[in-house]
Structures are given as structure tokens and as C-alpha cells.
Design a protein around this motif. Structure first.
Motif, PDB file in Angstrom:
ATOM      1  N   LYS A 223       0.852  -1.184   0.000  1.00  0.00           N
ATOM      2  CA  LYS A 223       0.000   0.000   0.000  1.00  0.00           C
ATOM      3  C   LYS A 223       0.891   1.238   0.000  1.00  0.00           C
ATOM      4  CE  LYS A 223      -3.790  -2.196   2.589  1.00  0.00           C
ATOM      5  NZ  LYS A 223      -4.603  -2.151   3.840  1.00  0.00           N
ATOM      6  N   ILE A 224       0.705   2.096  -0.996  1.00  0.00           N
ATOM      7  CA  ILE A 224       1.496   3.316  -1.121  1.00  0.00           C
ATOM      8  C   ILE A 224       0.718   4.475  -0.498  1.00  0.00           C
ATOM      9  CG2 ILE A 224       2.729   4.843  -2.696  1.00  0.00           C
ATOM     10  CD1 ILE A 224       3.661   1.946  -2.827  1.00  0.00           C
ATOM     11  N   PRO A 225       1.228   5.092   0.566  1.00  0.00           N
ATOM     12  CA  PRO A 225       0.501   6.219   1.166  1.00  0.00           C
ATOM     13  C   PRO A 225       0.310   7.351   0.168  1.00  0.00           C
ATOM     14  CG  PRO A 225       2.276   5.473   2.606  1.00  0.00           C
ATOM     15  CD  PRO A 225       2.470   4.788   1.286  1.00  0.00           C
ATOM     16  N   LEU A 226      -0.891   7.920   0.134  1.00  0.00           N
ATOM     17  CA  LEU A 226      -1.147   9.044  -0.751  1.00  0.00           C
ATOM     18  C   LEU A 226      -0.436  10.287  -0.242  1.00  0.00           C
ATOM     19  CD1 LEU A 226      -4.945   8.742  -1.633  1.00  0.00           C
ATOM     20  CD2 LEU A 226      -2.964   7.914  -2.916  1.00  0.00           C
ATOM     21  N   ARG A 227       0.189  11.001  -1.166  1.00  0.00           N
ATOM     22  CA  ARG A 227       0.803  12.298  -0.879  1.00  0.00           C
ATOM     23  C   ARG A 227       0.468  13.205  -2.056  1.00  0.00           C
ATOM     24  NH1 ARG A 227       6.666  10.335   1.527  1.00  0.00           N
ATOM     25  NH2 ARG A 227       6.964   9.549  -0.587  1.00  0.00           N
TER      26      ARG A 227
END
Length: 466
Positions: free
Chosen positions: A259-263
Motif C-alpha cells: 500500500k502506497i501512502p497518498l501524498r
């Protein structure tokens, strides 16, 4: 005993209340994710002013929807007619469209009339025919009334939201594309065969904002694509190519369990430079542009030196997430709608303030000041008439770090009243440097100094808002 328990309970409740309040207040400044916009944003106006008028007692709020008429593809220009004219303190909602939507037509274009029209290209017609010399789809420009060369334009990033897929088959979802491409830093450093290669990885996100991460949907290796004009593109070498998915093999087993954290941020925001008529959207410079700093997020403010009347601000190249360096070529390229407030700082108001001497893109976050350095602070001026081709040959991190550290030194000397020796000592022991990007030409290094290390009594004030 009972009285002591009551006192302990009251103390505990008080601490919890204060902690909860602090967390809530702190969360309101967090740049990541898709926190709701401020309630203080004025309601939308029904029309777009195209000429300057007398400033009103309170800020106004306008929306520029993306369309073939409101975007320009691949360049900044001082000669572009503005889409809208605003006064200092006004808010503008800008719809930004990714230039990588063609990597998956079904998920990123189909069912969205605006994106369909921007990308429309058949053997008979091409709606946006002027693409280049760069690649980014930029919305604007916004003319800021009263802005003159020598002024500083503050652009506050008030809100950012993912644009939902228009395809009903993907209702509630948004998609983004990462291109591991020929311009990436890794292109001559592959280990596995075939090498070299270009790879597209499609990411899926929740358009409602309830989930704050992206997951990989699939990937594919780029194959030669033929555009409607009959040109075969062996590599990703032209903006807006729509990939024929019958020619590629989608690999579903991609980044399983990750899971890639949203930025959320815009990779490219800036004002028009004065040196030339048309500027490639890819290399950043003193005017901002394609800086690709993941920290330029919601709750932050960018300061840009104005070099043409009205500043002519444009924004695009929206990213769902990106790491420092943007190593393989792109971030998670997606479409985002943002709310921005424009605050003009006149040149005469800057002396004696923390912004004195700022002639470069400066980022203010809730807890830091971030200066942006480049291989060349102003490559258009330094490299002469062939600057827009030479910059790709001459990019290096060594001069970018030197530029960034010199700018941070000047910022500390001007804004915090430090001597040069004090500034360099502080930079070494209290600041951090990060690689902004190594893929855009005019490579970038940004220097980060925390606000909390300074006694407020030793920091110059900000200029009053105009």
C-alpha cells in the motif's frame, strides 16, 4: 480515597481533552491524504472575470474547469492569454488533467467528457494540436491583478482531491500511472532482461477519500505504439499517446500486499518566465514549473518571484504520490482538482521581512521552510539561446546542492538575522537536504530547515497580506 480518584480522573480527562484537541488541530495542517477543505473558502462565483476589477472587501472564489480551451500542453509562456483574472486573496479551483491518461484509456479517460475532448485525436482531427516542447497538461494561466516584475506571488494550496474515473465500470475509483521510462535515472542500470525497457505500472485509488493509499492494479512493458498520424513510437517520446492494450501484456501480479501512502501534490506549478516566449514545461527554474517536490501539498504555500505582468500562474502534472528523486521517470501521475489562494506581496513590502531577498521558489509548510536549488538557478539566462536543449545535457546534482545550500544560507541571513558563519553551521547541524528530482533536466536539491529551532523573537515577520 474517593476524592483522590476524582482528582486523578479530572486530571486525566483534562489531559485527554487537550491532547485530542491538539491532534485535531494538528491534523488540519497535515499535507497528506484528502482532508476536507477549509470551511473558510468563499462560495463559487458563477462567472470568470477576464479583466481586472476593483478588489472587493472579501476574497472571491472561482473555478476553472479543464477543457481544451483552458489547458496548454507542454509549455509555459508569457504570451498566453489568461483564462481568468483575480485579485490578491482570491481563491481559484483548478481542474488538472494528467498527461499520462493515455496509458489506460478505459480507466483514465473513458466516460469523462473533459479528458476525452483534451485527448481527442483521430486521423482527421486533433483537438489540442499544440503539444510541446514539454509534456505536461497545464491549466491556466491565472492573471493576478497588480502583479509586477520584482513582486513575490504566494500560492496557498488549500485543498487537493483526486478526480474520479468517468467510466461507470470503475465508479468511486481513481487511477494513476507510473512510467519507468527512458528519461529515468535507472534506464542504463537494469539488471534483468530485456534491458533497457520501459514499464507502465497502473495504480488504483479510492476517489471518495476514505482510503489514503494506492495499490498497484497491474503493469505492462511498453511496446511500439502507432499514433493516428501514422507515426510509430518505439518509446514514450510524445505527449498523450493512447496505448493500444491489444499490443501489451498486463501483468496482474504486481506489488502484491503493498500500500502506497497518498501524498497528493502538483508536480508542476509556476509563473511565466520573461526570458523567452515559449518554455519547455519539463525543466524547473526560478519561476517554479516542474519542481516535482512531494512536499508541495495541501496546507503549504509556494512563493514565486514574478517576472512578467500578472505573473501568469499555471498548474498541472498532478501526483497521487512520489518519493524524493522521482527516480524512474514519473510519480503516480493522475488527475487532481485543487483549490488555491493567491496572495500578492509587492516588492516594496518585502524589505525587513522573512521574504526579503527571495528570488527563487520557496516552500512554506506548517513546520518547515524549504528552498529549491537547481543545477542552474536560471538556465534560460545562463545557457543562452540553446538553453532548452543544453539543460538536458548538463544537469548534475553537485551544482544543485551548491545552489540549494547558498539559497538556504541567504534565507537564514536575511530572514533570521544570522551571519554567514552562523548560517552554514546551522545548515550543517540542523537542516536537511533531499534530492527533489533527477529526471527533468535542471536537476533539483531542496534544503529543509525546521521552523521550531528558532526563537520567534529572532525571526523577521512575514509581510502583511496585500
Amino acid at each position: 480515597m474517593v476524592e483522590n480518584r476524582k482528582k486523578r480522573w479530572l486530571r486525566t480527562w483534562s489531559v485527554l481533552f487537550v491532547a485530542t484537541l491538539a491532534l485535531c488541530l494538528g491534523a488540519s495542517f497535515l499535507p497528506a491524504g484528502q482532508t476536507a477543505a477549509s470551511d473558510g473558502i468563499p462560495p463559487l462565483e458563477s462567472s470568470l472575470p477576464t479583466t481586472c476589477s476593483t478588489s472587493t472587501a472579501s476574497p472571491r472564489h472561482y473555478k476553472v474547469a479543464a477543457s481544451p480551451e483552458t489547458v496548454h500542453w507542454g509549455f509555459y509562456s508569457k504570451n498566453l492569454a489568461p483564462i481568468i483574472s483575480v485579485n490578491s486573496q482570491d481563491y481559484v479551483t483548478l481542474e488538472t488533467i494528467t498527461h499520462h491518461a493515455g496509458d489506460d484509456y478505459d480507466r483514465m479517460i473513458a466516460g469523462d467528457p473533459a479528458i476525452e475532448s483534451i485527448y481527442h485525436w483521430t486521423s482527421d482531427e486533433k483537438t489540442v494540436s499544440d503539444r510541446g516542447p514539454g509534456v505536461h497538461i497545464l491549466t491556466g494561466p491565472v492573471y493576478v491583478c497588480g502583479a509586477e516584475p520584482g513582486d513575490l506571488l504566494e500560492v496557498r494550496v488549500v485543498d487537493l482531491k483526486l478526480r474520479p474515473s468517468g467510466n461507470p465500470d470503475y465508479a468511486g475509483k481513481t487511477f494513476g500511472s507510473n512510467a519507468s521510462a527512458w528519461w529515468g535515472f535507472q534506464y542504463d542500470n537494469y539488471k534483468d532482461d530485456p534491458k533497457p525497457r520501459e514499464v507502465i505500472t497502473l495504480y488504483e485509488m479510492d476517489a471518495t477519500g476514505e482510503l489514503d493509499y494506492a495499490t498497484a492494479a497491474y503493469r505492462y512493458v511498453w511496446t511500439p505504439q502507432t499514433t493516428p498520424d501514422g507515426t510509430v513510437h518505439d518509446t514514450i517520446d510524445y505527449p498523450g499517446i493512447i496505448v493500444d492494450h491489444d499490443t501489451v501484456t498486463e501483468i496482474d501480479d504486481t506489488l502484491e500486499g503493498v500500500k502506497i501512502p497518498l501524498r497528493l501534490h502538483l508536480g508542476s506549478m509556476g509563473v511565466a518566465p520573461s526570458e523567452v516566449d515559449v518554455v519547455d514545461s519539463i525543466p524547473p527554474s526560478y519561476f517554479g514549473g516542474n519542481i516535482d517536490n512531494r512536499n508541495i501539498a495541501m496546507g503549504t504555500a509556494m512563493y514565486y518571484p514574478v517576472s512578467v505582468p500578472g505573473a501568469l500562474f499555471s498548474g498541472g502534472d498532478a501526483h497521487a504520490s512520489q518519493g524524493d528523486s522521482e527516480l524512474d521517470g514519473t510519480a503516480i501521475e493522475t488527475s487532481i482538482t485543487g483549490v488555491f489562494q493567491f496572495v500578492l506581496h509587492k516588492q516594496a513590502d518585502l524589505p525587513g521581512t522573512i521574504l526579503e531577498g527571495v528570488n527563487y521558489p520557496l516552500l512554506e509548510t506548517p513546520d518547515s521552510w524549504i528552498v529549491h536549488g537547481f543545477t542552474y538557478p536560471n538556465y534560460l539566462e545562463a545557457l543562452g539561446e540553446d538553453a532548452q536543449s543544453k539543460i538536458y545535457e548538463l544537469s548534475s546534482l553537485d551544482p544543485a546542492l551548491k545552489d540549494s545550500s547558498a539559497k538556504l544560507r541567504d534565507f537564514l541571513m536575511n530572514g533570521m538575522n544570522l551571519t554567514e558563519d552562523e548560517a552554514f553551521s546551522l545548515i550543517t547541524v540542523g537542516a536537511d537536504f533531499a534530492i527533489t528530482q533527477v529526471v527533468d533536466g535542471n536537476w533539483g536539491v531542496h534544503g529543509i530547515v525546521p521552523k521550531g529551532i528558532f526563537d520567534p523573537d529572532h525571526v523577521k515577520p512575514k509581510p502583511a497580506d496585500s
